[in-house]
Design an enzyme around this catalytic site. Sequence first.
Site: not given
Length: 425
Positions: A14, A104, A133, A135, A200, A204, A301
């Site tokens: 990232v 996160k 990501g 959004i 995960d 979030k 990604g």
Amino acid sequence: MREVKIGFLGMGNVGSGAYRILRDNADVITHREGIKYTVVSALVRDKSKSRGDIPQQLLTTEPDDILCNPDIEIVAEFLGGVEPARTYILRAFENGKTVVTANKVVLANCWPELEASARKHGVGLYYEASVAGGIPIIRTLYSSMQANRITKVMGIINGTTNYILSAMSSQGRSYSEVLAEAQRIGLAEADPTLDVEGLDAAYKLSLLASIAFHAKVPMKHVYHEGITAITKQDIAIGKEMGLTLKLLAIGKKEDGQIQVRVHPTFIPDSHPLAAISGATNAVYLDCDALGELVLSGQGAGSMPTGSAVVSDIVYASQQQKHAYNTFKNDDNIPEISFNTNWESEYFVSVMAPDKPGILAAVAGIFAANNVSIASMVQKRTGEERVPVIFLTHRCRELNMKRAIEGIGGVEGLSVSGTIRVEAMS
């Protein structure tokens, strides 16, 4: 022209994406914003590791080269996990630097402490990239939904599990087979536990639900269950019933109580989230004024997540005064009530001997626990024990758990799977 100098904590997938966006789109960003953004240093563990076109002179193994550099205005953190990310973020605040993070895990575990420190030192904490990501869901919740009471947030916010379930559904393949493929192509980690066990997505959801419901939702209240027990038979039978299986993060606020849960969920094929396939993420909001809203896009990604990081960097640099949450960001607020005995419909798969009286016995156990059967499907296999699928009406979670225990206590019966079902309304 004003120049904003940036330090990176980490230059992995990232971080590299964010750096390349700042470099390759520098003219576009400067033209639009009137500000020049320059990455002056990046913390790495090993400077000798090949990083493609990332300039070697940017790299350092000394955190103080970033945290104590008076020229650096914004620190972007890409380390992941709790430590040393937490310590470095706090030190950045103490030295008057705003922090942008995609992490996160540190937020879900340390958010109250981090925000209190940012507030104390008059700097900003920004975290758009920490959920879904690329959004822009967090900015949307903070900046575009002020006129709404949000009653429900549902999300496909883990690309790995959505890829696995989508492939199992479309190709009729087993969980283990698709997981191995996801690992080969880099969509799943060598140790996929964080993704496939729902943790995960739970991290979030803790953040999303807090913002959506304007109340801190600690991780300890987020129920999570993974996809490792899902079979291709479950998915195939669900499809026959007009249902699509997703790992959903679900937050609801009903009658003053909050429920937050992550688990495999059947939804009607007509639901907006049912068509979200592959590694794509999507978040569905149900609001009193706006109604339904769905945001979808790439949830992971280097470039999609890097895009969200750069957006936060630009946004943070334009703030004359940084804003903080107006709800009490504390993990122990007694006036907030959490519901762990939620209502849902259920898809229950029972392995039963193919002989008279068995279905009546199961129905009796359901009835004794206030569980009403909506429909039933029996699959003939030619074996002594056959799968019998029950779809229930809405009932309480604890009632269903007691019913499952009761069925498991009958000789010859076993429950092979229980999957919750979320209806449209």
